[in-house]
Write a protein that holds these residues in place. Structure first.
Motif, PDB file in Angstrom:
ATOM      1  N   ASN A   1      12.487   3.442  12.330  1.00  0.00           N
ATOM      2  CA  ASN A   1      12.344   1.989  12.175  1.00  0.00           C
ATOM      3  C   ASN A   1      11.642   1.678  10.852  1.00  0.00           C
ATOM      4  O   ASN A   1      10.744   2.412  10.425  1.00  0.00           O
ATOM      5  CB  ASN A   1      11.488   1.404  13.306  1.00  0.00           C
ATOM      6  N   GLY A   2      12.068   0.599  10.245  1.00  0.00           N
ATOM      7  CA  GLY A   2      11.365   0.108   9.058  1.00  0.00           C
ATOM      8  C   GLY A   2      11.572   0.911   7.794  1.00  0.00           C
ATOM      9  O   GLY A   2      10.772   0.822   6.864  1.00  0.00           O
ATOM     10  N   THR A   3      12.653   1.689   7.721  1.00  0.00           N
ATOM     11  CA  THR A   3      12.849   2.511   6.526  1.00  0.00           C
ATOM     12  C   THR A   3      13.891   1.925   5.563  1.00  0.00           C
ATOM     13  O   THR A   3      14.154   2.503   4.506  1.00  0.00           O
ATOM     14  CB  THR A   3      13.245   3.958   6.906  1.00  0.00           C
ATOM     15  N   GLY A   4      14.512   0.805   5.935  1.00  0.00           N
ATOM     16  CA  GLY A   4      15.400   0.136   4.984  1.00  0.00           C
ATOM     17  C   GLY A   4      16.883   0.193   5.295  1.00  0.00           C
ATOM     18  O   GLY A   4      17.713  -0.152   4.451  1.00  0.00           O
ATOM     19  N   LYS A   5      17.256   0.576   6.512  1.00  0.00           N
ATOM     20  CA  LYS A   5      18.684   0.687   6.850  1.00  0.00           C
ATOM     21  C   LYS A   5      19.363  -0.687   6.836  1.00  0.00           C
ATOM     22  O   LYS A   5      20.416  -0.880   6.238  1.00  0.00           O
ATOM     23  CB  LYS A   5      18.855   1.349   8.237  1.00  0.00           C
ATOM     24  N   THR A   6      18.726  -1.644   7.512  1.00  0.00           N
ATOM     25  CA  THR A   6      19.314  -2.991   7.542  1.00  0.00           C
ATOM     26  C   THR A   6      19.288  -3.606   6.141  1.00  0.00           C
ATOM     27  O   THR A   6      20.238  -4.288   5.724  1.00  0.00           O
ATOM     28  CB  THR A   6      18.546  -3.883   8.538  1.00  0.00           C
TER      29      THR A   6
ATOM     30  N   ARG B   1      15.331 -15.703  -2.772  1.00  0.00           N
ATOM     31  CA  ARG B   1      13.980 -15.359  -3.250  1.00  0.00           C
ATOM     32  C   ARG B   1      13.275 -14.366  -2.320  1.00  0.00           C
ATOM     33  O   ARG B   1      12.441 -13.588  -2.751  1.00  0.00           O
ATOM     34  CB  ARG B   1      13.123 -16.620  -3.443  1.00  0.00           C
ATOM     35  N   GLU B   2      13.681 -14.353  -1.035  1.00  0.00           N
ATOM     36  CA  GLU B   2      13.068 -13.402  -0.098  1.00  0.00           C
ATOM     37  C   GLU B   2      13.616 -11.990  -0.237  1.00  0.00           C
ATOM     38  O   GLU B   2      13.084 -11.045   0.328  1.00  0.00           O
ATOM     39  CB  GLU B   2      13.301 -13.871   1.343  1.00  0.00           C
ATOM     40  N   LEU B   3      14.717 -11.867  -0.960  1.00  0.00           N
ATOM     41  CA  LEU B   3      15.346 -10.549  -1.085  1.00  0.00           C
ATOM     42  C   LEU B   3      14.697  -9.719  -2.194  1.00  0.00           C
ATOM     43  O   LEU B   3      14.895  -8.506  -2.268  1.00  0.00           O
ATOM     44  CB  LEU B   3      16.852 -10.692  -1.360  1.00  0.00           C
ATOM     45  N   ARG B   4      13.939 -10.387  -3.066  1.00  0.00           N
ATOM     46  CA  ARG B   4      13.244  -9.645  -4.134  1.00  0.00           C
ATOM     47  C   ARG B   4      12.167  -8.760  -3.516  1.00  0.00           C
ATOM     48  O   ARG B   4      11.502  -9.174  -2.556  1.00  0.00           O
ATOM     49  CB  ARG B   4      12.526 -10.628  -5.079  1.00  0.00           C
ATOM     50  N   SER B   5      11.977  -7.588  -4.082  1.00  0.00           N
ATOM     51  CA  SER B   5      10.845  -6.764  -3.627  1.00  0.00           C
ATOM     52  C   SER B   5       9.581  -7.588  -3.812  1.00  0.00           C
ATOM     53  O   SER B   5       9.466  -8.332  -4.798  1.00  0.00           O
ATOM     54  CB  SER B   5      10.735  -5.493  -4.460  1.00  0.00           C
ATOM     55  N   TRP B   6       8.676  -7.435  -2.897  1.00  0.00           N
ATOM     56  CA  TRP B   6       7.450  -8.232  -2.958  1.00  0.00           C
ATOM     57  C   TRP B   6       6.773  -8.071  -4.318  1.00  0.00           C
ATOM     58  O   TRP B   6       6.659  -6.950  -4.828  1.00  0.00           O
ATOM     59  CB  TRP B   6       6.490  -7.804  -1.839  1.00  0.00           C
TER      60      TRP B   6
HETATM   61  N1  LIG Z   1      11.221  -8.462   0.136  1.00  0.00           N
HETATM   62  C1  LIG Z   1      10.750  -7.294   0.548  1.00  0.00           C
HETATM   63  N2  LIG Z   1      10.072  -6.472  -0.292  1.00  0.00           N
HETATM   64  C2  LIG Z   1       9.610  -5.270   0.110  1.00  0.00           C
HETATM   65  N3  LIG Z   1       9.777  -4.795   1.361  1.00  0.00           N
HETATM   66  C3  LIG Z   1      10.437  -5.571   2.247  1.00  0.00           C
HETATM   67  C4  LIG Z   1      10.950  -6.838   1.881  1.00  0.00           C
HETATM   68  N4  LIG Z   1      11.558  -7.370   2.960  1.00  0.00           N
HETATM   69  C5  LIG Z   1      11.413  -6.482   3.961  1.00  0.00           C
HETATM   70  N5  LIG Z   1      10.735  -5.398   3.534  1.00  0.00           N
HETATM   71  C6  LIG Z   1      10.383  -4.201   4.302  1.00  0.00           C
HETATM   72  O1  LIG Z   1      11.475  -3.372   4.406  1.00  0.00           O
HETATM   73  C7  LIG Z   1      11.250  -2.482   5.494  1.00  0.00           C
HETATM   74  C8  LIG Z   1      12.549  -1.984   6.050  1.00  0.00           C
HETATM   75  O2  LIG Z   1      13.209  -2.998   6.759  1.00  0.00           O
HETATM   76  P1  LIG Z   1      14.614  -2.793   7.505  1.00  0.00           P
HETATM   77  O3  LIG Z   1      14.778  -3.969   8.365  1.00  0.00           O
HETATM   78  O4  LIG Z   1      15.692  -2.519   6.528  1.00  0.00           O
HETATM   79  O5  LIG Z   1      14.321  -1.481   8.352  1.00  0.00           O
HETATM   80  P2  LIG Z   1      15.308  -0.697   9.305  1.00  0.00           P
HETATM   81  O6  LIG Z   1      15.403   0.692   8.790  1.00  0.00           O
HETATM   82  O7  LIG Z   1      16.563  -1.438   9.497  1.00  0.00           O
HETATM   83  O8  LIG Z   1      14.458  -0.667  10.645  1.00  0.00           O
HETATM   84  P3  LIG Z   1      14.909  -0.799  12.196  1.00  0.00           P
HETATM   85  O9  LIG Z   1      15.357   0.573  12.601  1.00  0.00           O
HETATM   86  O10 LIG Z   1      13.644  -1.179  12.866  1.00  0.00           O
HETATM   87  O11 LIG Z   1      15.964  -1.822  12.303  1.00  0.00           O
HETATM   88  C9  LIG Z   1      10.362  -3.246   6.470  1.00  0.00           C
HETATM   89  O12 LIG Z   1       9.246  -2.489   6.743  1.00  0.00           O
HETATM   90  C10 LIG Z   1       9.986  -4.513   5.746  1.00  0.00           C
HETATM   91  O13 LIG Z   1       8.635  -4.789   5.822  1.00  0.00           O
END
Ligand SMILES: Nc1ncnc2c1ncn2[C@@H]1O[C@H](COP(=O)(O)OP(=O)(O)OP(=O)(O)O)[C@@H](O)[C@H]1O
Ligand SMILES: [Mg+2]
Length: 357
Positions: free
Chosen positions: A35-40, A61-66
């Motif tokens: 979870n939370g590794t960036g797949k979605t 604007r939310e898609l930019r890296s923080w």
């Molecule tokens: N704009 C952003 N800048 C930097 N990081 C971000 C940004 N938006 C989201 N994230 C981070 O990206 C990480 C990965 O999110 P993502 O939803 O792709 O995970 P995932 O691998 O699909 O997880 P899951 O298995 O829970 O669905 C999250 O921890 C989130 O905090």
């Protein structure tokens, strides 16, 4: 049938990817990791190449890296033997599209890289608010019909102007007659949008019923367009008949921005009565119907972006999806565990492990 496929993706400052470069297989790609590794996020970047918009409808604007000002997505897309280098750069207030090194309008992107997405949020298509279903209609129709996208854009401009006049009338700044010229303009643009939505949903209805019959032969599914204005000649009178209400609301109360569509299951609106599993099945058949529709209309099998869907589907539903995945064309599937996917998928797919590096 021609397939469209993404062979390479380069990301800069997109979500959690500060820099990434990744190659994909023309068939099945499996994105696996905790979870939370960036797949979605990676699926979102891939989907961005279809419309220069997030399929999650999140603002750019939310898609930019923080902490970053801009992001860039570059993709190498193949349509048969035609290779397209798509390069999208987002900066606040500005989006630049380059195709094969030439600056293009965003409109020129539509239809080049078709995607059909299916993820957990899609359940809201059945039970969620109408605005979500309208976004779905617009996203899908813009991909396959540039004229629709142009009408929609022009319609929203006229709608904004008409709403501004309604507010001025309410404030006593202009006479009510000033609304009149906008009515015909609004209807002229609204009708082709509604007509296109109607024909799209009519065909989806047939295809979705066909697929549903495989899942549950005794059940009956219908997908019905519910336009807020009558499609025929009465629409102008319907619009003008509620002028008083519109002035009071300061907004146009009829038109494509108020449309909806309804899933019926055995004659009843599914949003009130369908179980969780039935909702999932309805969305599944809607997505399958879409893949077939895109293929019919454009002769191109779209790329499928499936976000964590397998673990939620039972055997029968998995089989239906598997059939589609076994056809030619590119697909992306995300999962946290390979074990939650059917073995034949794991055997066939290119596996991309997350987190990267
Ligand atoms: N704009 C952003 N800048 C930097 N990081 C971000 C940004 N938006 C989201 N994230 C981070 O990206 C990480 C990965 O999110 P993502 O939803 O792709 O995970 P995932 O691998 O699909 O997880 P899951 O298995 O829970 O669905 C999250 O921890 C989130 O905090
Ligand atoms: Mg995810």
């Amino acid at each position: 049938m021609q397939a469209v496929f993404l062979s390479e993706l380069v990301l800069k400052d997109f979500r959690n990817f500060r820099e990434a470069q990744v190659s994909f297989a023309p068939g099945l790609n499996i994105l696996v990791g905790p979870n939370g590794t960036g797949k979605t996020n990676l699926l979102e970047a891939i989907g961005y190449l279809s419309l220069a918009r997030s399929f999650r409808y999140h603002p750019d604007r939310e898609l930019r890296s923080w902490g970053c000002e801009e992001f860039r997505i570059q993709g190498t897309v193949w349509r048969g033997s035609q290779k397209l280098q798509v390069d999208i750069l987002y900066r606040p207030g500005q989006k630049e599209l380059m195709i094969n090194g030439n600056r293009q309008r965003l409109l020129d992107l539509l239809g080049l890289f078709l995607t059909v997405t299916f993820g957990p949020d899609d359940l809201y298509l059945v039970k969620g608010p109408p605005a979500l279903r309208r976004k779905f209609l617009d996203r899908e129709l813009c991909q396959i019909d540039r004229a629709y996208a142009q009408h929609l854009w022009a319609y929203h401009r006229v709608l904004l102007q008409r709403n501004a006049i309604l507010k001025q009338v309410a404030a006593g700044k202009v006479p009510v007659g000033d609304v009149d010229p906008w009515n015909v303009q609004l209807i002229t643009l609204a009708l082709p949008i509604m007509e296109r939505r109607r024909s799209f949903l009519e065909r989806l209805n047939t295809l979705a019923s066909y697929f549903y019959a495989h899942l549950a032969p005794k059940q009956n599914v219908r997908l019905i367009y519910s336009p807020s204005l009558p499609l025929g000649e009465d629409c102008l009178s319907k619009l003008t008949s509620s002028l008083e209400k519109e002035v009071a609301a300061g907004a146009t109360l009829w038109g494509p921005q108020r449309d909806d569509f309804v899933f019926y299951l055995n004659g009843r609106p599914a949003r009130h009565s369908a179980s969780q599993g039935e909702q999932r099945s309805l969305v599944l058949v809607l997505k399958l119907a879409e893949v077939v529709y895109f293929s019919e209309v454009l002769g191109i099998r779209p790329c499928l972006l499936l976000d964590d869907v397998f673990s939620e589907l039972d055997k029968k539903r998995q089989e239906l999806l598997l059939k589609l995945l076994s056809e030619e064309g590119q697909s992306f599937i995300t999962t946290t565990e390979l074990a939650s996917l059917p073995q034949e998928i794991v055997n066939k797919g290119k596996i991309l492990a997350f987190p990267f590096r």
